[in-house]
Scaffold this motif. Structure first.
Motif, PDB file in Angstrom:
ATOM      1  N   GLY A  15       0.893  -1.180   0.122  1.00 24.27           N
ATOM      2  CA  GLY A  15       0.032  -0.097   0.016  1.00 24.27           C
ATOM      3  C   GLY A  15       0.891   1.183   0.004  1.00 24.27           C
ATOM      4  N   ILE A  16       2.159   1.208  -0.613  1.00 21.46           N
ATOM      5  CA  ILE A  16       3.041   2.442  -0.718  1.00 21.46           C
ATOM      6  C   ILE A  16       3.008   2.699  -2.229  1.00 21.46           C
ATOM      7  N   GLY A  17       2.790   4.180  -2.460  1.00 24.01           N
ATOM      8  CA  GLY A  17       2.726   4.603  -3.685  1.00 24.01           C
ATOM      9  C   GLY A  17       3.935   4.522  -4.467  1.00 24.01           C
ATOM     10  N   ARG A  18       3.892   4.480  -5.799  1.00 28.15           N
ATOM     11  CA  ARG A  18       5.336   4.239  -6.490  1.00 28.15           C
ATOM     12  C   ARG A  18       6.143   5.309  -6.236  1.00 28.15           C
ATOM     13  N   ASP A  19       5.505   6.778  -5.924  1.00 25.06           N
ATOM     14  CA  ASP A  19       6.446   7.898  -5.742  1.00 25.06           C
ATOM     15  C   ASP A  19       7.269   7.896  -4.437  1.00 25.06           C
ATOM     16  N   SER A  20       6.511   7.130  -3.608  1.00 24.04           N
ATOM     17  CA  SER A  20       7.293   6.983  -2.148  1.00 24.04           C
ATOM     18  C   SER A  20       8.322   5.715  -2.312  1.00 24.04           C
ATOM     19  N   LEU A  21       8.174   4.858  -3.050  1.00 21.71           N
ATOM     20  CA  LEU A  21       9.066   3.961  -3.400  1.00 21.71           C
ATOM     21  C   LEU A  21      10.424   4.449  -4.103  1.00 21.71           C
ATOM     22  N   MET A  22       9.985   5.174  -5.168  1.00 26.51           N
ATOM     23  CA  MET A  22      11.136   5.756  -5.842  1.00 26.51           C
ATOM     24  C   MET A  22      12.013   6.969  -4.849  1.00 26.51           C
ATOM     25  N   TYR A  23      11.233   7.395  -3.986  1.00 25.80           N
ATOM     26  CA  TYR A  23      11.943   8.444  -3.140  1.00 25.80           C
ATOM     27  C   TYR A  23      12.505   7.530  -2.317  1.00 25.80           C
ATOM     28  N   TYR A  24      12.276   6.646  -1.755  1.00 24.17           N
ATOM     29  CA  TYR A  24      13.171   5.710  -0.942  1.00 24.17           C
ATOM     30  C   TYR A  24      14.594   5.225  -1.662  1.00 24.17           C
ATOM     31  N   GLU A  25      14.249   4.944  -2.798  1.00 23.19           N
ATOM     32  CA  GLU A  25      15.268   4.726  -3.575  1.00 23.19           C
ATOM     33  C   GLU A  25      16.373   6.085  -3.647  1.00 23.19           C
ATOM     34  N   GLU A  26      15.836   7.147  -4.121  1.00 22.48           N
ATOM     35  CA  GLU A  26      16.505   8.425  -4.203  1.00 22.48           C
ATOM     36  C   GLU A  26      17.376   8.731  -2.868  1.00 22.48           C
ATOM     37  N   ILE A  27      16.870   8.404  -1.736  1.00 28.24           N
ATOM     38  CA  ILE A  27      17.561   8.660  -0.522  1.00 28.24           C
ATOM     39  C   ILE A  27      18.481   7.678   0.064  1.00 28.24           C
ATOM     40  N   GLY A  28      18.500   6.578  -0.794  1.00 26.77           N
ATOM     41  CA  GLY A  28      19.264   5.330  -0.580  1.00 26.77           C
ATOM     42  C   GLY A  28      18.929   4.264   0.454  1.00 26.77           C
ATOM     43  N   ILE A  29      17.708   4.293   0.922  1.00 24.90           N
ATOM     44  CA  ILE A  29      17.189   3.334   1.777  1.00 24.90           C
ATOM     45  C   ILE A  29      16.849   1.931   0.730  1.00 24.90           C
ATOM     46  N   LEU A  30      16.423   1.955  -0.232  1.00 24.56           N
ATOM     47  CA  LEU A  30      16.094   0.868  -0.939  1.00 24.56           C
ATOM     48  C   LEU A  30      17.244   0.988  -2.533  1.00 24.56           C
ATOM     49  N   ASN A  31      17.305  -0.202  -2.965  1.00 20.03           N
ATOM     50  CA  ASN A  31      18.434  -0.226  -3.948  1.00 20.03           C
ATOM     51  C   ASN A  31      17.967  -1.430  -4.959  1.00 20.03           C
ATOM     52  N   PRO A  32      16.752  -1.076  -5.541  1.00 25.41           N
ATOM     53  CA  PRO A  32      16.554  -2.263  -6.586  1.00 25.41           C
ATOM     54  C   PRO A  32      17.419  -2.270  -7.897  1.00 25.41           C
ATOM     55  N   PHE A  33      17.580  -3.380  -8.386  1.00 30.96           N
ATOM     56  CA  PHE A  33      18.274  -3.350  -9.600  1.00 30.96           C
ATOM     57  C   PHE A  33      17.508  -3.486 -10.733  1.00 30.96           C
ATOM     58  N   ARG A  34      17.803  -3.251 -12.175  1.00 28.48           N
ATOM     59  CA  ARG A  34      17.007  -3.347 -13.258  1.00 28.48           C
ATOM     60  C   ARG A  34      17.279  -4.618 -14.199  1.00 28.48           C
ATOM     61  N   ASP A  35      16.044  -5.293 -14.421  1.00 33.10           N
ATOM     62  CA  ASP A  35      16.236  -6.231 -15.255  1.00 33.10           C
ATOM     63  C   ASP A  35      16.488  -5.910 -16.743  1.00 33.10           C
ATOM     64  N   SER A  36      16.508  -6.721 -17.739  1.00 31.14           N
ATOM     65  CA  SER A  36      17.086  -6.432 -19.027  1.00 31.14           C
ATOM     66  C   SER A  36      16.084  -5.439 -19.695  1.00 31.14           C
ATOM     67  N   ASN A  37      14.814  -5.292 -19.385  1.00 30.98           N
ATOM     68  CA  ASN A  37      13.964  -4.593 -19.750  1.00 30.98           C
ATOM     69  C   ASN A  37      13.931  -2.957 -18.994  1.00 30.98           C
TER      70      ASN A  37
END
Length: 271
Positions: A15-37
């Motif tokens: 129940g967390i918005g995409r914008d929040s998830l991307m913000y967590y990534e921006e400040i270095g809390i989450l570090n997802p990696f990218r697939d081939s797409n």
């Protein structure tokens, strides 16, 4: 169980918005990696972070604190963080209690004024010394009174309230009254509690003739005349400028007929 989840899946599960998830990534809390797409993929081993983030956000922890905590977690830091939050909550509770008492005081002032005011009755009352804040000005319109009261409040860092305050008023010009002009004032003021340390004037203890009236301020001419006639009949001498106290005014009601105003005139017995 999958090893990786896409951003849409994580957003739906938590129940967390995409914008929040991307913000967590921006400040270095989450570090997802990218697939081939180029899609973000979140590692199942990082899911615990979202569990903590969601819970700590519910407890109103700021993201800066959460980030610092996630980077350095141990029993000591957990206890310190929770104890600090308890302290902040206690401070907020005290602030809310004080805010509630302030509102109750305003309500009581309004209701007591409406319930206990005797209209059109001239009385002689002894007033103790009163502390006040005052702002001098040459006032010739009712609108100027409201503006100057706001200016007075701002000048003294909001040391008094306006809504529900039955101690705000204006000081007439006795000279103007003697010239049959009843809408000119020398200053505005607000009476303060006797234990207040910040004030710029005191109204000396004295006897006053007083009278309260309802409705439009234009009535004050009639009532002041009656009060001055009373002084003559009872052998009193006016020894200072009359004051007008706005017990209920435009701030509490938009109905002029509900206004309640009290006039006080300082006096002494003639020898």
């Amino acid at each position: 169980m999958k090893d990786y989840y896409k951003i849409g899946e994580i957003s739906k599960i938590y129940g967390i918005g995409r914008d929040s998830l991307m913000y967590y990534e921006e400040i270095g809390i989450l570090n997802p990696f990218r697939d081939s797409n180029g899609y973000r993929l979140y590692n199942i081993s990082d899911i615990w972070k979202l569990n903590l983030i969601k819970e700590l956000r519910i407890l109103n922890f700021p993201m800066k604190t959460i980030k610092e905590y996630l980077e350095n977690r141990n029993i000591k830091s957990t206890n310190e963080m929770l104890e600090k939050e308890i302290k902040l909550i206690d401070e907020k509770i005290e602030e809310l209690i004080s805010h509630k008492e302030n509102i109750k005081k305003r309500l009581n002032a309004i209701n007591e004024t409406v319930k206990n005011t005797a209209f059109d009755v001239i009385e002689v009352k002894y007033m103790k010394k009163r502390k006040a804040l005052k702002l001098n000005a040459n006032i010739k319109r009712d609108e100027d009174v409201d503006f100057l009261i706001q200016k007075l409040q701002k000048e003294y860092e909001n040391r008094f309230n306006i809504l529900g305050n039955n101690n705000i008023g204006a000081i007439f010009s006795l000279e103007s009254i003697n010239n049959n002009i009843y809408n000119e004032f020398n200053s505005v003021f607000c009476f303060l509690d006797e234990n207040e340390d910040v004030y710029n004037i005191t109204f000396d203890e004295n006897y006053y003739i007083t009278m309260s009236y309802g409705g439009s301020y234009s009535k004050n001419k009639e009532y002041i005349k009656n009060m001055l006639e009373f002084c003559e009949e009872e052998n009193y001498e006016v020894i200072g400028n009359p004051i007008e106290i706005y017990k209920i005014d435009i701030h509490e009601t938009g109905k002029v007929e509900e206004f309640i105003t009290e006039i006080q005139i300082p006096i002494k017995k003639r020898l």
